[in-house]
Design an enzyme around this catalytic site. Sequence first.
Site, PDB file in Angstrom:
ATOM      1  N   GLU A 189       0.875  -1.175   0.000  1.00 17.86           N
ATOM      2  CA  GLU A 189       0.000   0.000   0.000  1.00 17.86           C
ATOM      3  C   GLU A 189       0.906   1.215   0.000  1.00 17.86           C
ATOM      4  OE1 GLU A 189      -2.707   2.711   2.839  1.00 17.86           O
ATOM      5  OE2 GLU A 189      -2.848   0.555   3.258  1.00 17.86           O
ATOM      6  N   CYS A 194      -2.691   8.576   3.768  1.00 17.71           N
ATOM      7  CA  CYS A 194      -2.602   8.344   2.320  1.00 17.71           C
ATOM      8  C   CYS A 194      -3.952   8.479   1.626  1.00 17.71           C
ATOM      9  CB  CYS A 194      -2.032   6.958   2.043  1.00 17.71           C
ATOM     10  SG  CYS A 194      -0.304   6.774   2.501  1.00 17.71           S
TER      11      CYS A 194
END
Length: 484
Positions: free
Chosen positions: A254, A288
């Site tokens: 990720e 994020c």
Amino acid sequence: MIESYLLKNLAGYIDGQWVGADSGETIEVLNPANGKTLAEIPKMGTDETTRAIAAANAALPSVPDVETRREWLEDTRDALLDEKEEIGRILCLEHGKPWKEAQGEVEYAASFFDYYAKSMEAALAPEELADKAKGCTWTVHKRSIGVAGLITPWNFPIGMIAKKIAPALAAGCPVVIKPATETPLTMIAMFQLMHERLELPKGMINLVMGSSSQIGGELMSSPDVPMISFTGSTGVGQLLIDQSKDNVKKLGLELGGNAPFIVLDDADLDAAAENLIANKFRGGGQTCVCANRIFVQKGVYKEFSEKVVDKVKALKVGDGMDDDVDVGPLINKAGFDKVHDHVKDALSKGAKLVAGKHPDELDSDKNLFYTPTVITDVTHDMKCCTDETFGPLVPMIEFDTDEEAVTLGNRTEFGLAAYVFGKDAKRAHKIIGQLHFGHCGYNTGTGPAAHAPFGGMLQSGIGREGGHDGLLEYVELQTVPDGS
């Protein structure tokens, strides 16, 4: 220095024992709200990681049945919820996010242990295929992939490890974990709870802290670690991809984001503004999945901007342990200076400051509190659009047509999260279908949840965390044709 009954051992954890660094070297953990030292942790490296891998590999033959592993997850879930206030306090002190928000992160972490405890047995059950071929009955088994290396970032000290370790243990994978050196104390606290409350085989869980290059390098080079799950920057993710080739490791990555937040002219502007604030300022904007580029259609641009400005000006900035604080400090000087640079760049190119302090009034040498900031008249050549800011900056960009919103939203190499607000569902979903992002909220700014797969497209990563797909990251499929 921090004091907590969950931090009795400021140490790593290898083969069921608390251990220090072979060198005796330590790393300071700082409170970003005041710059004071919270603790010193061991600075580990290659040798300690080698021993942790060996311990995890030795634990493989003693991994118990599904029922026992399910109990591990349930007990960890209960322990986290029992201690959410204290874990949240530790998290707040080392990260800076408000205590209440930190407790919410602990609850989020617990939800992954809860989800996999409830779903693992069915998900891991062998599947007998309906069709016969070549005179055989065909069965697909889900086998543990083996030892998993888990590398987590500082921005969600317990949320990020939960979405990795819960499915790993569910699948029967011993783990070697490396937390970020900025926020290792929350991880130590979780290990303390697991050490006290779970009857784990020695080597089932291992914790090494310190040199990223040495620990990461050993995890990547060892043939005894077939799976690596990493959350962090795209640059490091690309390095891991390169390092994985010799042993053909399975990677779950990720990586970075650059989320568009699209407000159409038929949107509920009040709801969109509320969702933007909740999304953007969680963790001080250091996530994020938080909105990085706010695109607002021309007809509602002025009205929406004013609503956002009013809400941003009402936010209280301060030490996360103080009452009613909405936004804490940034994690370190580098994070502060990046936001500072993005604001200065935008203003130099014609953007207007409509909320927050002028960057000349802010200095990371004084403190790490960056005032929540809104700028308008933003164009896509500014750094705040081309790069992920990772801080409390709201850049407002005007667009005209739906097609332009799609084009601008997709103008990035990243594809982690996006958000679209509008009352016409058919219209909004047409836009969503053209956006190359793995997570795309419609009339919500919410992030991922335990029961749903989450991950990125393009340079935002490989694989998924959460949901059934997140568990399958830690298994290998073995197909058995039976001709008997």
